[in-house]
Design a protein around this motif. Structure first.
Motif, PDB file in Angstrom:
ATOM      1  N   PRO A 105       0.834  -1.212   0.000  1.00 14.62           N
ATOM      2  CA  PRO A 105       0.000   0.000   0.000  1.00 14.62           C
ATOM      3  C   PRO A 105       0.866   1.259   0.000  1.00 14.62           C
ATOM      4  CG  PRO A 105      -0.336  -1.303   2.009  1.00 14.62           C
ATOM      5  CD  PRO A 105       0.678  -2.012   1.190  1.00 14.62           C
ATOM      6  N   VAL A 106       0.359   2.306  -0.616  1.00 17.11           N
ATOM      7  CA  VAL A 106       1.069   3.579  -0.699  1.00 17.11           C
ATOM      8  C   VAL A 106       0.193   4.666  -0.077  1.00 17.11           C
ATOM      9  CG1 VAL A 106       2.097   5.290  -2.249  1.00 17.11           C
ATOM     10  CG2 VAL A 106       2.216   2.849  -2.833  1.00 17.11           C
ATOM     11  N   LEU A 107       0.740   5.404   0.875  1.00  5.50           N
ATOM     12  CA  LEU A 107       0.049   6.555   1.437  1.00  5.50           C
ATOM     13  C   LEU A 107       0.317   7.739   0.519  1.00  5.50           C
ATOM     14  CD1 LEU A 107       1.050   6.172   5.210  1.00  5.50           C
ATOM     15  CD2 LEU A 107      -1.083   5.462   4.106  1.00  5.50           C
ATOM     16  N   VAL A 108      -0.741   8.402   0.065  1.00 15.80           N
ATOM     17  CA  VAL A 108      -0.607   9.487  -0.905  1.00 15.80           C
ATOM     18  C   VAL A 108      -1.124  10.779  -0.283  1.00 15.80           C
ATOM     19  CG1 VAL A 108      -1.188  10.276  -3.224  1.00 15.80           C
ATOM     20  CG2 VAL A 108      -1.004   7.821  -2.755  1.00 15.80           C
ATOM     21  N   SER A 109      -0.300  11.817  -0.312  1.00 13.04           N
ATOM     22  CA  SER A 109      -0.717  13.110   0.240  1.00 13.04           C
ATOM     23  C   SER A 109      -1.809  13.721  -0.635  1.00 13.04           C
ATOM     24  CB  SER A 109       0.471  14.066   0.341  1.00 13.04           C
ATOM     25  OG  SER A 109       0.957  14.383  -0.949  1.00 13.04           O
ATOM     26  N   GLU A 110      -2.657  14.534  -0.007  1.00  9.03           N
ATOM     27  CA  GLU A 110      -3.749  15.179  -0.741  1.00  9.03           C
ATOM     28  C   GLU A 110      -3.227  16.259  -1.671  1.00  9.03           C
ATOM     29  OE1 GLU A 110      -6.898  16.490   1.801  1.00  9.03           O
ATOM     30  OE2 GLU A 110      -7.075  14.534   2.757  1.00  9.03           O
ATOM     31  N   GLY A 111      -2.185  16.941  -1.253  1.00  7.96           N
ATOM     32  CA  GLY A 111      -1.617  18.009  -2.066  1.00  7.96           C
ATOM     33  C   GLY A 111      -0.193  17.696  -2.455  1.00  7.96           C
ATOM     34  N   SER A 112       0.419  18.617  -3.181  1.00 11.34           N
ATOM     35  CA  SER A 112       1.792  18.392  -3.618  1.00 11.34           C
ATOM     36  C   SER A 112       2.766  19.315  -2.888  1.00 11.34           C
ATOM     37  CB  SER A 112       1.897  18.588  -5.126  1.00 11.34           C
ATOM     38  OG  SER A 112       1.502  19.905  -5.459  1.00 11.34           O
ATOM     39  N   LEU A 114       5.037  20.076   0.903  1.00 17.52           N
ATOM     40  CA  LEU A 114       5.661  19.420   2.053  1.00 17.52           C
ATOM     41  C   LEU A 114       4.702  19.363   3.236  1.00 17.52           C
ATOM     42  CD1 LEU A 114       9.211  20.976   1.845  1.00 17.52           C
ATOM     43  CD2 LEU A 114       8.516  18.673   1.206  1.00 17.52           C
ATOM     44  N   LEU A 115       3.922  20.416   3.420  1.00 18.68           N
ATOM     45  CA  LEU A 115       2.966  20.435   4.516  1.00 18.68           C
ATOM     46  C   LEU A 115       1.957  19.303   4.379  1.00 18.68           C
ATOM     47  CD1 LEU A 115       1.874  21.723   7.074  1.00 18.68           C
ATOM     48  CD2 LEU A 115       0.565  23.308   5.636  1.00 18.68           C
ATOM     49  N   SER A 116       1.476  19.047   3.162  1.00 19.93           N
ATOM     50  CA  SER A 116       0.507  17.962   2.988  1.00 19.93           C
ATOM     51  C   SER A 116       1.146  16.606   3.269  1.00 19.93           C
ATOM     52  CB  SER A 116      -0.115  17.996   1.583  1.00 19.93           C
ATOM     53  OG  SER A 116       0.845  17.723   0.593  1.00 19.93           O
ATOM     54  N   VAL A 117       2.418  16.443   2.949  1.00 21.09           N
ATOM     55  CA  VAL A 117       3.123  15.192   3.258  1.00 21.09           C
ATOM     56  C   VAL A 117       3.275  15.037   4.768  1.00 21.09           C
ATOM     57  CG1 VAL A 117       5.317  13.955   3.051  1.00 21.09           C
ATOM     58  CG2 VAL A 117       4.317  15.074   1.051  1.00 21.09           C
ATOM     59  N   LEU A 118       3.668  16.107   5.446  1.00 22.97           N
ATOM     60  CA  LEU A 118       3.830  16.048   6.902  1.00 22.97           C
ATOM     61  C   LEU A 118       2.500  15.774   7.604  1.00 22.97           C
ATOM     62  CD1 LEU A 118       6.425  18.903   7.420  1.00 22.97           C
ATOM     63  CD2 LEU A 118       6.808  16.438   7.666  1.00 22.97           C
ATOM     64  N   LYS A 119       1.426  16.358   7.105  1.00 19.61           N
ATOM     65  CA  LYS A 119       0.103  16.081   7.684  1.00 19.61           C
ATOM     66  C   LYS A 119      -0.270  14.618   7.499  1.00 19.61           C
ATOM     67  CE  LYS A 119      -2.016  20.655   7.392  1.00 19.61           C
ATOM     68  NZ  LYS A 119      -3.062  21.464   6.760  1.00 19.61           N
ATOM     69  N   LEU A 120       0.041  14.065   6.337  1.00 15.58           N
ATOM     70  CA  LEU A 120      -0.231  12.652   6.071  1.00 15.58           C
ATOM     71  C   LEU A 120       0.570  11.762   7.018  1.00 15.58           C
ATOM     72  CD1 LEU A 120      -1.510  10.426   4.272  1.00 15.58           C
ATOM     73  CD2 LEU A 120       0.494  10.675   2.779  1.00 15.58           C
ATOM     74  N   ILE A 121       1.843  12.084   7.213  1.00 23.81           N
ATOM     75  CA  ILE A 121       2.680  11.315   8.141  1.00 23.81           C
ATOM     76  C   ILE A 121       2.087  11.380   9.544  1.00 23.81           C
ATOM     77  CG2 ILE A 121       4.942  11.259   9.287  1.00 23.81           C
ATOM     78  CD1 ILE A 121       6.126  12.131   6.536  1.00 23.81           C
ATOM     79  N   ARG A 122       1.665  12.565   9.961  1.00 21.34           N
ATOM     80  CA  ARG A 122       1.060  12.712  11.288  1.00 21.34           C
ATOM     81  C   ARG A 122      -0.193  11.861  11.413  1.00 21.34           C
ATOM     82  NH1 ARG A 122      -1.347  18.240  12.195  1.00 21.34           N
ATOM     83  NH2 ARG A 122      -2.898  17.297  10.873  1.00 21.34           N
ATOM     84  N   LYS A 123      -1.065  11.962  10.433  1.00 19.98           N
ATOM     85  CA  LYS A 123      -2.368  11.275  10.486  1.00 19.98           C
ATOM     86  C   LYS A 123      -2.230   9.755  10.379  1.00 19.98           C
ATOM     87  CE  LYS A 123      -6.626  10.791   7.807  1.00 19.98           C
ATOM     88  NZ  LYS A 123      -7.241  11.087   6.522  1.00 19.98           N
ATOM     89  N   GLU A 124      -1.463   9.299   9.427  1.00 15.83           N
ATOM     90  CA  GLU A 124      -1.430   7.877   9.096  1.00 15.83           C
ATOM     91  C   GLU A 124      -0.336   7.077   9.791  1.00 15.83           C
ATOM     92  OE1 GLU A 124      -3.747   6.296   7.435  1.00 15.83           O
ATOM     93  OE2 GLU A 124      -4.846   8.130   6.955  1.00 15.83           O
ATOM     94  N   ILE A 125       0.707   7.747  10.252  1.00 20.85           N
ATOM     95  CA  ILE A 125       1.809   7.006  10.866  1.00 20.85           C
ATOM     96  C   ILE A 125       1.930   7.340  12.347  1.00 20.85           C
ATOM     97  CG2 ILE A 125       4.276   6.520  10.813  1.00 20.85           C
ATOM     98  CD1 ILE A 125       4.206   7.178   7.796  1.00 20.85           C
ATOM     99  N   LEU A 126       2.167   8.596  12.654  1.00 19.67           N
ATOM    100  CA  LEU A 126       2.404   8.963  14.050  1.00 19.67           C
ATOM    101  C   LEU A 126       1.194   8.733  14.944  1.00 19.67           C
ATOM    102  CD1 LEU A 126       4.530  12.198  13.585  1.00 19.67           C
ATOM    103  CD2 LEU A 126       5.324   9.910  14.164  1.00 19.67           C
ATOM    104  N   ASN A 127       0.019   9.140  14.489  1.00 21.46           N
ATOM    105  CA  ASN A 127      -1.178   9.002  15.323  1.00 21.46           C
ATOM    106  C   ASN A 127      -1.647   7.555  15.455  1.00 21.46           C
ATOM    107  OD1 ASN A 127      -1.200  11.735  15.797  1.00 21.46           O
ATOM    108  ND2 ASN A 127      -2.814  12.180  14.336  1.00 21.46           N
ATOM    109  N   LYS A 128      -1.350   6.729  14.472  1.00 20.79           N
ATOM    110  CA  LYS A 128      -1.831   5.333  14.499  1.00 20.79           C
ATOM    111  C   LYS A 128      -0.839   4.382  15.146  1.00 20.79           C
ATOM    112  CE  LYS A 128      -5.018   5.654  10.676  1.00 20.79           C
ATOM    113  NZ  LYS A 128      -5.408   5.147   9.377  1.00 20.79           N
ATOM    114  N   ASN A 129       0.375   4.808  15.356  1.00 22.93           N
ATOM    115  CA  ASN A 129       1.393   3.944  15.928  1.00 22.93           C
ATOM    116  C   ASN A 129       1.893   4.546  17.235  1.00 22.93           C
ATOM    117  OD1 ASN A 129       1.646   1.920  13.817  1.00 22.93           O
ATOM    118  ND2 ASN A 129       2.351   3.628  12.557  1.00 22.93           N
ATOM    119  N   SER A 130       1.147   4.329  18.288  1.00 25.17           N
ATOM    120  CA  SER A 130       1.489   4.933  19.564  1.00 25.17           C
ATOM    121  C   SER A 130       2.837   4.476  20.099  1.00 25.17           C
ATOM    122  CB  SER A 130       0.399   4.649  20.601  1.00 25.17           C
ATOM    123  OG  SER A 130       0.242   3.256  20.775  1.00 25.17           O
ATOM    124  N   GLY A 131       3.381   3.407  19.547  1.00 24.25           N
ATOM    125  CA  GLY A 131       4.681   2.918  19.982  1.00 24.25           C
ATOM    126  C   GLY A 131       5.841   3.711  19.405  1.00 24.25           C
TER     127      GLY A 131
END
Length: 132
Positions: A105-112, A114-131
């Motif tokens: 699977p590929v996580l794809v940012s909504e926009g093109s 850096l901010l949209s990429v960082l938001k995606l990382i926050r939402k899909e990786i950091l917030n979902k992986n509490s470890g």
């Protein structure tokens, strides 16, 4: 620069994330790297191309990898495997190139941006992986 990166991006600095960022010419600005450092996200910049692809061999293991161009995908895929890394793409064009090289699977940012990429990382990786 072709992007703007606000001084404060609301990612959780308490969670560490190891990230490899395949650096492209237009993303060499200090704002992006400074934000990663402020957020306690360790990273290593690895140039993958200038005029021609460099095909670097990356031996280190990372939790996630961010791609900013189809050329970056091709350069990485030539000598490396995607392994267990989370794949992040700045847009659909780059994501489509990733899908040619992996069925992961590929996580794809909504926009093109850096901010949209960082938001995606926050939402899909950091917030979902509490470890992290």
């Amino acid at each position: 620069p072709i992007h703007s990166c606000p001084e404060s991006i609301p990612l959780s600095p308490r969670r560490a994330l190891q990230l490899v960022v395949l650096k492209v010419c237009c993303l060499s600005g200090s704002h992006f790297w400074g934000q990663l450092k402020k957020l306690n996200i360790s990273y290593k910049k690895i140039p993958v191309y200038k005029t021609e692809l460099l095909y670097p061999k990356i031996n280190e293991k990372y939790q996630a990898i961010v791609f900013f161009s189809p050329s970056g995908v091709r350069s990485f895929a030539n000598r490396n495997s995607f392994g267990d890394m989370i794949l992040v793409s700045i847009g659909e064009t780059t994501a489509n190139e990733l899908r040619k090289h992996t069925s992961k699977p590929v996580l794809v940012s909504e926009g093109s941006t850096l901010l949209s990429v960082l938001k995606l990382i926050r939402k899909e990786i950091l917030n979902k992986n509490s470890g992290l």
